[in-house]
Design a protein around this motif. Sequence first.
Motif: not given
Length: 230
Positions: A113-136
Amino acid sequence: MTIRVAVADDHPTLLAGMEHLLTGFEGITVAGLVTDSTTLVELLGKSPCDVVVTDFSMPHGRYGDGLSLLRFLRRRFPDVQLVVLTGIENGDVLQNILDVGVSGILSKSDDLHHVEGAIRMALQGERYLSPEAERLLQQTSSASHGEVGQVRLTKREAEVLRLYAEGFTVTEIGLRVGRSSKTISAQKQAAMKKLGLSNDAEVFNYALAHGLVQASQLSKQIARKTDDDV
């Protein structure tokens, strides 16, 4: 505004799950589902698309995969936002994915479900990292904090490391480039020492993180090495 999304992954089950997931989000429509880079590029050339959600490792496509594919997509389709969905757990690789200019990274270990946030933020020119990606990524950043300068390999050292990561043995590399096995072994060890690499797994990860080999190609070599060790 309807956001048109293309999904690329070589696992049909994941594609089916993504299609079901995306159709449940308001204002998002699926522009296409593809299993390799060839069909992805064909789709983007024919159909309007705002965001691509793509796996990092996809074999068989004409345009490769991994960093080389992401760079190609950024050049060929600069107006399309890229979100990478991957099972890779190496922070160096994820950092290099970010450096290519993607809009987001989603770990397959996290809820889709993090996919939705990533898609919408991409359209706004912002970066999105899911929790595990951010941790790594944070883990890698902490480990490299305080490092000065950048290690530089000689042309021959980099060549040997690339060929080794592609699956060639020291003897095969020597025959391929016209140097003795002893020389190749010395150059491999010199490169590993400069980079602080202590084993084959670390060589593979370095090669992947720096785009020396394709992601799908490297995964095959890791599997083969593992089988050889059993």
